[in-house]
Motif scaffolding. Structure first.
Motif, PDB file in Angstrom:
ATOM      1  N   GLY A  10      13.955  61.357 -34.345  1.00  0.00           N
ATOM      2  CA  GLY A  10      12.810  62.118 -33.863  1.00  0.00           C
ATOM      3  C   GLY A  10      11.491  61.544 -34.326  1.00  0.00           C
ATOM      4  N   SER A  11      10.406  62.068 -33.757  1.00  0.00           N
ATOM      5  CA  SER A  11       9.063  61.564 -34.066  1.00  0.00           C
ATOM      6  C   SER A  11       8.695  61.792 -35.522  1.00  0.00           C
ATOM      7  CB  SER A  11       8.038  62.250 -33.150  1.00  0.00           C
ATOM      8  OG  SER A  11       8.099  63.661 -33.314  1.00  0.00           O
ATOM      9  N   ALA A  12       9.256  62.829 -36.161  1.00  0.00           N
ATOM     10  CA  ALA A  12       8.949  63.068 -37.569  1.00  0.00           C
ATOM     11  C   ALA A  12       9.764  62.165 -38.483  1.00  0.00           C
ATOM     12  CB  ALA A  12       9.220  64.537 -37.918  1.00  0.00           C
ATOM     13  N   LEU A  13      10.942  61.757 -38.009  1.00  0.00           N
ATOM     14  CA  LEU A  13      11.828  60.952 -38.844  1.00  0.00           C
ATOM     15  C   LEU A  13      11.422  59.481 -38.858  1.00  0.00           C
ATOM     16  CD1 LEU A  13      14.344  60.817 -40.590  1.00  0.00           C
ATOM     17  CD2 LEU A  13      15.721  60.651 -38.512  1.00  0.00           C
ATOM     18  N   ARG A  14      10.932  58.968 -37.741  1.00  0.00           N
ATOM     19  CA  ARG A  14      10.610  57.536 -37.666  1.00  0.00           C
ATOM     20  C   ARG A  14       9.539  57.113 -38.665  1.00  0.00           C
ATOM     21  NH1 ARG A  14      11.657  58.317 -31.998  1.00  0.00           N
ATOM     22  NH2 ARG A  14       9.459  58.805 -31.644  1.00  0.00           N
ATOM     23  N   PRO A  15       8.405  57.839 -38.799  1.00  0.00           N
ATOM     24  CA  PRO A  15       7.424  57.417 -39.815  1.00  0.00           C
ATOM     25  C   PRO A  15       7.990  57.478 -41.228  1.00  0.00           C
ATOM     26  CG  PRO A  15       6.440  58.974 -38.272  1.00  0.00           C
ATOM     27  CD  PRO A  15       7.900  58.978 -37.997  1.00  0.00           C
ATOM     28  N   GLY A  18      10.043  54.416 -41.809  1.00  0.00           N
ATOM     29  CA  GLY A  18       9.177  53.258 -41.981  1.00  0.00           C
ATOM     30  C   GLY A  18       8.575  53.184 -43.376  1.00  0.00           C
ATOM     31  N   VAL A  19       8.130  54.344 -43.889  1.00  0.00           N
ATOM     32  CA  VAL A  19       7.519  54.383 -45.221  1.00  0.00           C
ATOM     33  C   VAL A  19       8.543  54.014 -46.290  1.00  0.00           C
ATOM     34  CG1 VAL A  19       6.578  55.955 -46.951  1.00  0.00           C
ATOM     35  CG2 VAL A  19       5.705  56.014 -44.618  1.00  0.00           C
ATOM     36  N   ILE A  20       9.752  54.543 -46.171  1.00  0.00           N
ATOM     37  CA  ILE A  20      10.787  54.268 -47.159  1.00  0.00           C
ATOM     38  C   ILE A  20      11.195  52.793 -47.119  1.00  0.00           C
ATOM     39  CG2 ILE A  20      13.165  54.790 -47.834  1.00  0.00           C
ATOM     40  CD1 ILE A  20      12.687  57.643 -46.800  1.00  0.00           C
ATOM     41  N   LEU A  21      11.338  52.246 -45.919  1.00  0.00           N
ATOM     42  CA  LEU A  21      11.730  50.839 -45.811  1.00  0.00           C
ATOM     43  C   LEU A  21      10.640  49.906 -46.329  1.00  0.00           C
ATOM     44  CD1 LEU A  21      13.561  50.749 -42.362  1.00  0.00           C
ATOM     45  CD2 LEU A  21      14.557  50.737 -44.649  1.00  0.00           C
ATOM     46  N   LEU A  22       9.373  50.277 -46.147  1.00  0.00           N
ATOM     47  CA  LEU A  22       8.276  49.469 -46.671  1.00  0.00           C
ATOM     48  C   LEU A  22       8.366  49.389 -48.191  1.00  0.00           C
ATOM     49  CD1 LEU A  22       5.611  47.910 -46.491  1.00  0.00           C
ATOM     50  CD2 LEU A  22       4.413  50.112 -46.445  1.00  0.00           C
ATOM     51  N   GLY A  23       8.555  50.521 -48.828  1.00  0.00           N
ATOM     52  CA  GLY A  23       8.675  50.518 -50.290  1.00  0.00           C
ATOM     53  C   GLY A  23       9.907  49.771 -50.753  1.00  0.00           C
ATOM     54  N   VAL A 140      20.498  54.843 -39.225  1.00  0.00           N
ATOM     55  CA  VAL A 140      19.449  54.638 -40.222  1.00  0.00           C
ATOM     56  C   VAL A 140      19.871  53.570 -41.228  1.00  0.00           C
ATOM     57  CG1 VAL A 140      18.155  55.750 -42.072  1.00  0.00           C
ATOM     58  CG2 VAL A 140      18.529  56.957 -39.933  1.00  0.00           C
ATOM     59  N   MET A 141      21.135  53.561 -41.631  1.00  0.00           N
ATOM     60  CA  MET A 141      21.604  52.511 -42.536  1.00  0.00           C
ATOM     61  C   MET A 141      21.524  51.140 -41.861  1.00  0.00           C
ATOM     62  SD  MET A 141      22.134  53.862 -45.375  1.00  0.00           S
ATOM     63  CE  MET A 141      21.586  55.557 -45.537  1.00  0.00           C
ATOM     64  N   GLY A 142      21.681  51.101 -40.534  1.00  0.00           N
ATOM     65  CA  GLY A 142      21.518  49.846 -39.810  1.00  0.00           C
ATOM     66  C   GLY A 142      20.104  49.316 -39.916  1.00  0.00           C
ATOM     67  N   LEU A 143      19.125  50.207 -39.815  1.00  0.00           N
ATOM     68  CA  LEU A 143      17.731  49.780 -39.973  1.00  0.00           C
ATOM     69  C   LEU A 143      17.489  49.252 -41.378  1.00  0.00           C
ATOM     70  CD1 LEU A 143      15.919  52.709 -38.118  1.00  0.00           C
ATOM     71  CD2 LEU A 143      16.239  50.363 -37.296  1.00  0.00           C
ATOM     72  N   MET A 144      18.060  49.941 -42.375  1.00  0.00           N
ATOM     73  CA  MET A 144      17.878  49.488 -43.742  1.00  0.00           C
ATOM     74  C   MET A 144      18.559  48.137 -43.961  1.00  0.00           C
ATOM     75  SD  MET A 144      19.031  51.073 -47.353  1.00  0.00           S
ATOM     76  CE  MET A 144      20.460  50.034 -47.349  1.00  0.00           C
ATOM     77  N   ALA A 145      19.757  47.984 -43.399  1.00  0.00           N
ATOM     78  CA  ALA A 145      20.469  46.714 -43.547  1.00  0.00           C
ATOM     79  C   ALA A 145      19.698  45.570 -42.902  1.00  0.00           C
ATOM     80  CB  ALA A 145      21.866  46.821 -42.937  1.00  0.00           C
ATOM     81  N   ALA A 146      18.980  45.856 -41.811  1.00  0.00           N
ATOM     82  CA  ALA A 146      18.171  44.817 -41.172  1.00  0.00           C
ATOM     83  C   ALA A 146      17.087  44.322 -42.125  1.00  0.00           C
ATOM     84  CB  ALA A 146      17.540  45.357 -39.888  1.00  0.00           C
ATOM     85  N   VAL A 147      16.449  45.256 -42.843  1.00  0.00           N
ATOM     86  CA  VAL A 147      15.426  44.875 -43.819  1.00  0.00           C
ATOM     87  C   VAL A 147      16.052  44.091 -44.960  1.00  0.00           C
ATOM     88  CG1 VAL A 147      13.741  45.771 -45.473  1.00  0.00           C
ATOM     89  CG2 VAL A 147      13.952  46.819 -43.218  1.00  0.00           C
TER      90      VAL A 147
END
Length: 458
Positions: A10-15, A18-23, A140-147
């Motif tokens: 959702g729109s609230a989850l995506r930002p 992003g913030v968590i992956l940046l850190g 979501v773990m896939g996005l983290m694994a990409a980073v």
């Protein structure tokens, strides 16, 4: 009324993601950037490579000692508070490293950075899992694994560019504005911590046993990777001490009521399989990140920056595959995807054993791309399985164990590769030996992946 299942982010989850992956990316990029600057640090501080090696070893040991406490601290003080604390500590360490006046001060500030990273790394997993929920854990773990996959590949390339253009201090100072941005976004985007009804008691004895125990084993692997004699005291003392401390922790955890990490988690079939798969994935990835640049430099005659660019498809393959694998695993479970990825990785590893100095760079790059893609289909399903099978209160402990074993797997990979290359007769022979080792590792991974949960399993 029929309930419509919505697994979209959702729109609230995506930002928030992003913030968590940046850190979370700060520590990964910084560590891999520093790896290419060791020789410059030795020259600037007129120190031996062994002494400068503590810039990396001190960071790794600090991360390892801090991780077990982070799960308890997050539950006690709140995830957002600990996240901001970790960013603040990492920022302070980055600034100190950039302004270091001698090698001793640099090592001290790197330890401070490691403490910050040790807070952030397991919290990335915990915060993402809680935000996503079990149905979207794989995505979501896939996005983290990409980073995570791109970090070790892009870090050396970025480090080479920074070293050539600005000098080694900017490898650390670059993290200051990025970290400040991560703090500002976290304050704005992350929801406030809920009130804590009851503060859990810290397992002080567990901290004293588990953190130093893992640190002792990682120190052994670091010494072995640097070519130390396996029967020398710098290897035997931390090996024996680490083994005794970990054995003591096992006894303590089985007897205690609220251990820092409940080892009974490993009695859960899905959890044990997941952390095993993740440890072996880290081993295979880091082994490749060590041997491939050396192969391109020594057998292919390429410079450091060109070798880094030729290795990049390994991380690109994993980064592209990981989000797709996470999305699919939310629908069909983890087992079949991880098995398919493991087979691709094993086949790619065997293919590497057929290459020689006359093999075209394009063939080696494509094999690396295939290996990275296979590993990308293994990691996110395994990570997602952890958060689908563990009850909510056990997620912080599961995150700590998962990250520690992934780190341990990567460290074993580095140490084994260093030992193989030290005894190999040449770069091609070293490449072959390393990838036979990786192929064997993939066979063990396949056996563990067969125990991951499938569709509808818990």
């Amino acid at each position: 009324m029929t309930t419509i299942r919505d697994d979209r982010l959702g729109s609230a989850l995506r930002p928030l993601i992003g913030v968590i992956l940046l850190g979370g990316a700060l520590g990964i990029l910084n560590s891999t950037m520093v790896a290419v600057g060791i020789r410059d640090l030795a020259e600037d501080f007129e120190a031996s490579l062994g002494t400068v090696g503590w810039v990396s070893t001190g960071f790794l040991l600090a991360v390892t000692v801090t991780i077990p406490v982070t799960g308890w601290a997050g539950e006690t003080f709140g995830g957002k508070r600990m996240w901001l604390t970790g960013l603040g500590v990492f920022l302070a360490g980055s600034l100190g490293c950039g302004l270091a006046w001698d090698i001793e001060s640099l090592v001290v500030f790197r330890v401070l950075q490691g403490i910050g990273a040790g807070i952030l790394d397991p919290l990335v997993l915990t915060l993402l899992a809680r935000a996503a929920g079990p149905r979207r854990a794989g995505r979501v773990m896939g996005l983290m694994a990409a980073v995570l996959s791109l970090g070790p590949v892009l870090g050396p390339v970025l480090g080479g560019v920074v070293l050539q253009g600005f000098g080694w201090r900017w490898m650390f100072l670059l993290g200051v504005p990025l970290g400040a941005l991560a703090v500002l976004l976290a304050v704005r985007v992350m929801p406030a911590d809920p009130p804590v009804e009851r503060r859990a008691r810290l397992d002080v004895r567990g901290v004293a046993l588990l953190g130093p125990g893992f640190a002792g084993l990682l120190l052994v692997l670091s010494q072995a990777a640097n070519g130390a004699d396996l029967l020398s005291s710098p290897v035997l003392v931390p090996l024996v001490a680490g083994a005794l401390l970990l054995a003591g922790y096992v006894v303590h955890a089985l007897r205690g009521e609220a251990p820092l990490v409940d080892i009974r988690l490993f009695a859960r079939r899905g959890f044990a399989a997941s952390v095993t798969v993740m440890a072996l994935t880290g081993l295979a990835m880091f082994a490749s990140l060590i041997v491939l640049p050396l192969y391109f430099q020594q057998a292919g005659g390429h410079g450091a920056l060109a070798a880094g660019l030729l290795v990049a498809p390994l991380g690109v393959g994993a980064a592209v595959a990981a989000p797709l694998a996470g999305r699919i695993s939310d629908r069909i479970g983890s087992r079949n995807l991880a098995l398919a990825g493991g087979l691709v990785s094993a086949s790619s590893a065997v293919l590497f054993t057929t290459f020689d100095a006359r093999t075209a760079d394009a063939a080696v790059v494509l094999a690396g791309l295939a290996l990275g893609t296979g590993l990308g289909f293994v990691g996110p399903p395994a990570m997602g399985a952890v958060y689908r099978t563990l009850p909510g209160p056990l997620v912080p402990q599961g995150s700590s164990v998962l990250y520690m074993l992934n780190q341990l797997g990567g460290s074993i990979g580095v140490a084994v590769v260093a030992s193989i290359l030290a005894t190999a007769t040449g770069p091609v022979a070293g490449l072959h030996a390393v990838y036979w080792f990786v192929a064997g590792t993939m066979l063990v991974l396949l056996a563990a992946a067969a125990r991951l949960p499938g569709r509808g399993d818990r």
